[in-house]
Design a protein around this motif. Structure first.
Motif, PDB file in Angstrom:
ATOM      1  N   THR A 137     -60.093 -68.357  92.912  1.00 55.24           N
ATOM      2  CA  THR A 137     -61.255 -67.543  92.543  1.00 55.24           C
ATOM      3  C   THR A 137     -60.827 -66.317  91.751  1.00 55.24           C
ATOM      4  O   THR A 137     -61.483 -65.933  90.767  1.00 55.24           O
ATOM      5  CB  THR A 137     -62.027 -67.121  93.798  1.00 55.24           C
ATOM      6  OG1 THR A 137     -62.436 -68.284  94.509  1.00 55.24           O
ATOM      7  CG2 THR A 137     -63.254 -66.301  93.438  1.00 55.24           C
ATOM      8  N   VAL A 138     -59.739 -65.684  92.171  1.00 50.32           N
ATOM      9  CA  VAL A 138     -59.241 -64.505  91.462  1.00 50.32           C
ATOM     10  C   VAL A 138     -58.936 -64.844  90.004  1.00 50.32           C
ATOM     11  O   VAL A 138     -59.330 -64.120  89.078  1.00 50.32           O
ATOM     12  CB  VAL A 138     -57.984 -63.951  92.161  1.00 50.32           C
ATOM     13  CG1 VAL A 138     -57.246 -62.969  91.259  1.00 50.32           C
ATOM     14  CG2 VAL A 138     -58.361 -63.269  93.469  1.00 50.32           C
ATOM     15  N   VAL A 139     -58.243 -65.951  89.779  1.00 50.35           N
ATOM     16  CA  VAL A 139     -57.897 -66.347  88.415  1.00 50.35           C
ATOM     17  C   VAL A 139     -59.156 -66.683  87.613  1.00 50.35           C
ATOM     18  O   VAL A 139     -59.264 -66.321  86.433  1.00 50.35           O
ATOM     19  CB  VAL A 139     -56.923 -67.542  88.441  1.00 50.35           C
ATOM     20  CG1 VAL A 139     -56.757 -68.139  87.050  1.00 50.35           C
ATOM     21  CG2 VAL A 139     -55.562 -67.098  88.974  1.00 50.35           C
ATOM     22  N   ALA A 140     -60.125 -67.347  88.234  1.00 52.93           N
ATOM     23  CA  ALA A 140     -61.366 -67.683  87.526  1.00 52.93           C
ATOM     24  C   ALA A 140     -62.108 -66.426  87.078  1.00 52.93           C
ATOM     25  O   ALA A 140     -62.589 -66.344  85.937  1.00 52.93           O
ATOM     26  CB  ALA A 140     -62.266 -68.531  88.421  1.00 52.93           C
ATOM     27  N   PRO A 228     -67.736 -68.433  88.022  1.00 52.34           N
ATOM     28  CA  PRO A 228     -68.008 -68.810  86.630  1.00 52.34           C
ATOM     29  C   PRO A 228     -68.016 -70.325  86.457  1.00 52.34           C
ATOM     30  O   PRO A 228     -67.081 -71.020  86.860  1.00 52.34           O
ATOM     31  CB  PRO A 228     -66.845 -68.161  85.861  1.00 52.34           C
ATOM     32  CG  PRO A 228     -66.437 -67.001  86.709  1.00 52.34           C
ATOM     33  CD  PRO A 228     -66.624 -67.458  88.123  1.00 52.34           C
ATOM     34  N   ALA A 229     -69.091 -70.841  85.851  1.00 50.62           N
ATOM     35  CA  ALA A 229     -69.207 -72.279  85.630  1.00 50.62           C
ATOM     36  C   ALA A 229     -68.333 -72.732  84.480  1.00 50.62           C
ATOM     37  O   ALA A 229     -67.858 -73.868  84.449  1.00 50.62           O
ATOM     38  CB  ALA A 229     -70.667 -72.648  85.356  1.00 50.62           C
ATOM     39  N   ASP A 233     -68.499 -68.016  80.849  1.00 45.50           N
ATOM     40  CA  ASP A 233     -69.825 -67.899  81.440  1.00 45.50           C
ATOM     41  C   ASP A 233     -70.261 -66.433  81.429  1.00 45.50           C
ATOM     42  O   ASP A 233     -69.654 -65.592  82.086  1.00 45.50           O
ATOM     43  CB  ASP A 233     -69.773 -68.422  82.880  1.00 45.50           C
ATOM     44  CG  ASP A 233     -71.151 -68.477  83.536  1.00 45.50           C
ATOM     45  OD1 ASP A 233     -72.077 -67.839  83.017  1.00 45.50           O
ATOM     46  OD2 ASP A 233     -71.281 -69.136  84.580  1.00 45.50           O
ATOM     47  N   PRO A 234     -71.306 -66.075  80.671  1.00 51.88           N
ATOM     48  CA  PRO A 234     -71.663 -64.663  80.522  1.00 51.88           C
ATOM     49  C   PRO A 234     -72.474 -64.081  81.666  1.00 51.88           C
ATOM     50  O   PRO A 234     -72.670 -62.880  81.730  1.00 51.88           O
ATOM     51  CB  PRO A 234     -72.487 -64.652  79.226  1.00 51.88           C
ATOM     52  CG  PRO A 234     -73.152 -65.995  79.223  1.00 51.88           C
ATOM     53  CD  PRO A 234     -72.162 -66.952  79.845  1.00 51.88           C
ATOM     54  N   SER A 235     -72.963 -64.936  82.571  1.00 55.73           N
ATOM     55  CA  SER A 235     -73.887 -64.442  83.586  1.00 55.73           C
ATOM     56  C   SER A 235     -73.381 -64.590  85.013  1.00 55.73           C
ATOM     57  O   SER A 235     -74.106 -64.277  85.947  1.00 55.73           O
ATOM     58  CB  SER A 235     -75.229 -65.184  83.457  1.00 55.73           C
ATOM     59  OG  SER A 235     -75.040 -66.581  83.629  1.00 55.73           O
ATOM     60  N   ALA A 236     -72.152 -65.042  85.201  1.00 55.61           N
ATOM     61  CA  ALA A 236     -71.667 -65.320  86.554  1.00 55.61           C
ATOM     62  C   ALA A 236     -71.349 -64.047  87.326  1.00 55.61           C
ATOM     63  O   ALA A 236     -71.812 -63.852  88.450  1.00 55.61           O
ATOM     64  CB  ALA A 236     -70.431 -66.224  86.492  1.00 55.61           C
TER      65      ALA A 236
END
Length: 370
Positions: A137-140, A228-229, A233-236
């Motif tokens: 998750t951190v990397v994402a 982020p999908a 992803d601009p809205s995650a």
């Protein structure tokens, strides 16, 4: 959903913390896919031309004795081995960014793998604030923030029509140095201090342009964060606000910031900048969110207190257990300190930790009431 959202918010903050700790020093480069972490803190690199000139050693080493690629000051070989004491298998897959890399004919930067992030944390003694399970998750979140940052850089670069394709040359983290704009926002406009700052150097056809980037945290939006999908992803991640602008190192930068970009935004041709004042969110909304989390996580503690009957000792234990459960949601640091103190034989330390936790709960209650 609230628990998941809060976990993502913690991961977003951990991403910034892990970037600083990891220093991006676990990346490598190749002409096909120039690699490395675009947000590499406390260390910066500079591509070195390969033309003839005075002798340059073929291998450089960092302070840890590891080989560095002289083009970007990064280790020539990425460390993808398991760290000492590692309990879980971490992915060694690296995601290729969309950010073109200066110093090579083709290729973009590539992000470090979860294994590389964890190795860097362990090597620098910074793993205490994160877990192996956090790394995916951190990397994402880390990669997503860099992609969105580069998109904002490109909006500024489009003001220079006809220029060469901008490419990211090097970067440095300056988390302990407030930029002039950040200082003005925090002292005059009521903004909290940014939790991180980067300086990115963009190669614009041989002309180097420095960008200053401040990252602000909006805790009230953390409950709306999602994983982020896609890479960009601009809205995650809604709890991180990014302020990107060219440093005032030239006349053209002054013009772009004072005239060109404001006009572009006025026409709706560029994304809006940060508002003048931070958005104020009512404590009630935050309280409602936390209350839902408390009800979900501490329902059994409420039931134990309700059913303790006339047994004073049992009721006292149930009340403290409930306090601790609530504290894990609203003041986790004090809750953790109390939990550690209780397991020791030092009664004085346990009492002090309880008093600190109780005081933190009272402060939260007062802030919510206001």
């Amino acid at each position: 959903a609230t628990v998941v959202a809060s976990g993502l918010a913690a991961a977003a903050a951990a991403a910034a913390r892990c970037e600083r700790a990891a220093g991006g020093g676990e990346a490598e480069a190749s002409p096909a896919a120039a690699t490395g972490c675009p947000v590499r803190h406390q260390q910066q690199g500079c591509p070195v031309g390969e033309g003839k000139g005075k002798y340059v050693a073929p291998v450089q080493y960092d302070v840890y004795g590891r080989a560095i690629d002289p083009r970007n000051k990064m280790p020539a070989t990425a460390n993808q081995e398991r760290a000492a004491g590692q309990r879980t298998e971490l992915s060694v897959a690296r995601e290729t960014s969309s950010i073109p890399k200066a110093g090579v004919a083709e290729g973009t930067w590539a992000y470090p793998s979860p294994q590389m992030f964890w190795n860097a944390l362990v090597r620098k003694g910074k793993a205490a604030g994160a877990t192996e399970e956090d790394m995916e998750t951190v990397v994402a979140v880390h990669n997503n923030m860099n992609e969105l940052t580069w998109r904002k850089v490109l909006e500024w670069e489009r003001l220079r029509e006809g220029a060469e394709e901008p490419r990211l040359s090097r970067f440095t983290g300056r988390p302990d140095e407030l930029s002039l704009e950040a200082r003005l926002r925090t002292t005059l406009l009521g903004w909290p201090a940014p939790f991180d700052r980067h300086d990115w150097i963009v190669d614009r056809g041989g002309l180097e342009v420095r960008y200053v980037i401040d990252y602000y945290s909006d805790d009230a939006m953390a409950q709306h964060d999602t994983l982020p999908a896609t890479l960009a992803d601009p809205s995650a991640i809604k709890s991180i606000l990014v302020d990107v602008r060219p440093a005032l190192d030239s006349v053209s930068a002054f013009y772009d910031r004072l005239v060109a970009m404001p006009l572009l935004r006025l026409r709706g041709a560029a994304t809006p900048g940060l508002p003048l004042f931070p958005q104020r969110r009512t404590p009630l909304r935050r309280l409602d969110s936390l209350t839902a989390t408390v009800n979900k996580c501490c329902g059994d503690r409420f039931a134990a207190l309700r059913d303790c009957g006339a047994d004073d000792a049992k009721c006292a234990d149930a009340a403290i257990a409930l306090q601790h459960c609530v504290a894990t949601v609203v003041c986790p640091e004090e809750a953790k300190a109390f939990q550690l103190a209780v397991t020791s034989d030092d009664k004085k330390q346990a009492q002090q930790a309880y008093d600190a936790m109780d005081a933190a709960l009272q402060r939260f209650a007062q802030q919510s009431a206001n």
